[in-house]
Scaffold this active site. Structure first.
Site, PDB file in Angstrom:
ATOM      1  N   ASP A 277       0.794  -1.241   0.025  1.00 16.38           N
ATOM      2  CA  ASP A 277      -0.120  -0.256   0.021  1.00 16.38           C
ATOM      3  C   ASP A 277       0.647   1.395  -0.038  1.00 16.38           C
ATOM      4  O   ASP A 277       0.400   2.139   0.736  1.00 16.38           O
ATOM      5  CB  ASP A 277      -1.098   0.051   1.113  1.00 16.38           C
ATOM      6  CG  ASP A 277      -1.898  -1.144   1.221  1.00 16.38           C
ATOM      7  OD1 ASP A 277      -1.972  -1.933   0.271  1.00 16.38           O
ATOM      8  OD2 ASP A 277      -2.696  -1.237   1.965  1.00 16.38           O
TER       9      ASP A 277
ATOM     10  N   HIS B  59     -10.855   0.874  -2.456  1.00 15.97           N
ATOM     11  CA  HIS B  59     -12.106   0.778  -2.157  1.00 15.97           C
ATOM     12  C   HIS B  59     -13.254   1.513  -2.933  1.00 15.97           C
ATOM     13  O   HIS B  59     -12.930   2.641  -3.461  1.00 15.97           O
ATOM     14  CB  HIS B  59     -12.152   1.520  -0.732  1.00 15.97           C
ATOM     15  CG  HIS B  59     -11.220   1.135   0.245  1.00 15.97           C
ATOM     16  ND1 HIS B  59     -11.355  -0.361   0.798  1.00 15.97           N
ATOM     17  CD2 HIS B  59     -10.346   1.461   1.002  1.00 15.97           C
ATOM     18  CE1 HIS B  59     -10.508  -0.561   1.741  1.00 15.97           C
ATOM     19  NE2 HIS B  59      -9.909   0.813   1.884  1.00 15.97           N
TER      20      HIS B  59
ATOM     21  N   HIS C 140     -17.693   2.304   0.534  1.00 16.72           N
ATOM     22  CA  HIS C 140     -17.119   1.228   1.478  1.00 16.72           C
ATOM     23  C   HIS C 140     -17.486   1.386   3.039  1.00 16.72           C
ATOM     24  O   HIS C 140     -17.482   2.599   3.378  1.00 16.72           O
ATOM     25  CB  HIS C 140     -15.495   1.453   1.323  1.00 16.72           C
ATOM     26  CG  HIS C 140     -14.864   0.075   1.771  1.00 16.72           C
ATOM     27  ND1 HIS C 140     -14.213   0.088   3.068  1.00 16.72           N
ATOM     28  CD2 HIS C 140     -14.991  -1.341   1.127  1.00 16.72           C
ATOM     29  CE1 HIS C 140     -13.729  -1.136   2.979  1.00 16.72           C
ATOM     30  NE2 HIS C 140     -14.253  -1.677   2.111  1.00 16.72           N
TER      31      HIS C 140
ATOM     32  N   HIS D  40     -10.340   6.970   1.849  1.00 13.44           N
ATOM     33  CA  HIS D  40      -9.184   6.804   1.378  1.00 13.44           C
ATOM     34  C   HIS D  40      -9.094   5.813   0.278  1.00 13.44           C
ATOM     35  O   HIS D  40      -9.856   4.984   0.115  1.00 13.44           O
ATOM     36  CB  HIS D  40      -8.322   6.478   2.357  1.00 13.44           C
ATOM     37  CG  HIS D  40      -8.545   5.202   2.793  1.00 13.44           C
ATOM     38  ND1 HIS D  40      -9.569   4.882   3.960  1.00 13.44           N
ATOM     39  CD2 HIS D  40      -7.882   3.978   2.583  1.00 13.44           C
ATOM     40  CE1 HIS D  40      -9.361   3.664   4.232  1.00 13.44           C
ATOM     41  NE2 HIS D  40      -8.543   2.973   3.590  1.00 13.44           N
TER      42      HIS D  40
ATOM     43  N   LYS E 263      -7.146  -5.113  -2.955  1.00 14.15           N
ATOM     44  CA  LYS E 263      -7.774  -5.581  -1.816  1.00 14.15           C
ATOM     45  C   LYS E 263      -8.735  -4.062  -1.209  1.00 14.15           C
ATOM     46  O   LYS E 263      -8.175  -3.157  -1.343  1.00 14.15           O
ATOM     47  CB  LYS E 263      -6.810  -6.098  -0.833  1.00 14.15           C
ATOM     48  CG  LYS E 263      -5.983  -4.995  -0.132  1.00 14.15           C
ATOM     49  CD  LYS E 263      -5.052  -5.301   0.868  1.00 14.15           C
ATOM     50  CE  LYS E 263      -4.056  -4.385   1.342  1.00 14.15           C
ATOM     51  NZ  LYS E 263      -4.843  -3.114   1.837  1.00 14.15           N
TER      52      LYS E 263
ATOM     53  N   CYS F 267      -2.094  -2.902   7.465  1.00 16.21           N
ATOM     54  CA  CYS F 267      -1.822  -3.814   6.482  1.00 16.21           C
ATOM     55  C   CYS F 267      -0.484  -4.818   6.448  1.00 16.21           C
ATOM     56  O   CYS F 267      -0.742  -5.624   6.198  1.00 16.21           O
ATOM     57  CB  CYS F 267      -2.130  -2.942   5.273  1.00 16.21           C
ATOM     58  SG  CYS F 267      -3.781  -2.645   5.196  1.00 16.21           S
TER      59      CYS F 267
HETATM   60  C1  VGL Z   1      -4.668   0.487   5.592  1.00 17.13           C
HETATM   61  C2  VGL Z   1      -6.260   1.546   7.124  1.00 17.13           C
HETATM   62  C3  VGL Z   1      -7.087   1.333   6.337  1.00 17.13           C
HETATM   63  C4  VGL Z   1      -3.280   0.120   5.479  1.00 17.13           C
HETATM   64  C5  VGL Z   1      -5.617   0.548   4.676  1.00 17.13           C
HETATM   65  O1  VGL Z   1      -2.847   0.228   4.375  1.00 17.13           O
HETATM   66  O2  VGL Z   1      -2.573  -0.115   6.615  1.00 17.13           O
HETATM   67  N1  VGL Z   1      -4.961   1.014   7.087  1.00 17.13           N
HETATM   68  N2  VGL Z   1      -6.856   0.955   4.869  1.00 17.13           N
HETATM   69 ZN    ZN Z   2      -8.366   0.974   3.438  1.00 16.73          ZN
END
Ligand code: VGL
Ligand code: ZN
Length: 208
Positions: free
Chosen positions: A13, A53, A57, A86, A111, A156
């Site tokens: 990410d 997302h 979401h 986000h 994802k 994540c």
């Molecule tokens: C993440 C919060 C929400 C991450 C993703 O990539 O750690 N954290 N969505």
């Molecule tokens: Zn997220």
């Protein structure tokens, strides 16, 4: 350490929304990118993950009346932190940070694309049952040791490394190439949890 052909670097990410100026910025998120690019140069196998997302979401506070980011709610699969909107599919915030070298990656795994369930882990959605297909990809390619870098360390990266370990892969976290959000002690909880599972963390100097 020599990187072998059964090792894979999983870059979690590294997207605009998790970097400075983004909707869910991890402090100093983009500072890890030069280290990730250097480490990636050592690997034959690289997978990128991308949080992705739909606008409606379930993890977005804006989709719940009277809720604010960082409130908790209970969903059918357990507790869920509510986040600022986000990584909306197709938005600039969901793109990889432009400093990230994406060319050598063999797979981009998206994802969090199901409206009703969040997905921190690159392996299973937050119900811990719905697979993303990543384990099958890695097994079929006979990849065995998974090195994790990226954002956020305490969400994540943590859940991806833990699910990898659980699924029978060897998981290693390169902590210097990660940064955390630190929501209610989540960085300390991550250290504790990785340690108790026997998931090692290594420094980047081990690769050079
Ligand atoms: C993440 C919060 C929400 C991450 C993703 O990539 O750690 N954290 N969505
Ligand atoms: Zn997220």
């Amino acid at each position: 350490m020599r990187v072998s052909s059964t090792d894979v670097l999983i870059v979690v990410d590294v997207q605009n929304d998790f970097c400075t100026g983004g909707a869910l910025a991890v402090p100093g998120g983009e500072k890890i990118i030069p280290a990730i690019n250097r480490i990636a140069g050592k690997f034959e196998n690289i997978v990128l993950t991308q949080d992705w997302h739909p606008e409606d979401h379930v993890s977005f506070a804006s989709n719940h009346p009277h809720k604010r980011p960082y409130d908790m709610i209970e969903l059918s699969y357990g507790s869920q932190v509510l986040w600022p909107d986000h990584c909306v599919q197709g938005s600039a915030g969901a793109e990889f940070h432009r400093a990230l070298e994406t060319t050598p990656a063999s797979l981009v795994l998206r994802k969090g694309n199901h409206r009703d369930i969040d997905s921190y882990s690159a392996f299973y959605e937050n119900d811990h049952k719905t697979p993303t297909g990543l384990a099958g990809y890695l097994r079929e390619r006979e990849l065995k040791t998974l090195f994790f870098v990226g954002l956020a360390f305490d969400f994540c990266v943590r859940y991806s490394a833990e699910d990898a370990h659980q699924a029978g892969f060897e998981a290693v976290v390169i902590e210097e190439a990660c940064r955390g959000l630190d929501v209610d002690g989540s960085v300390a909880a991550t250290h504790h949890s990785l340690k108790s599972l026997g998931i090692p963390t290594v420094g980047i100097e081990a690769f050079f």
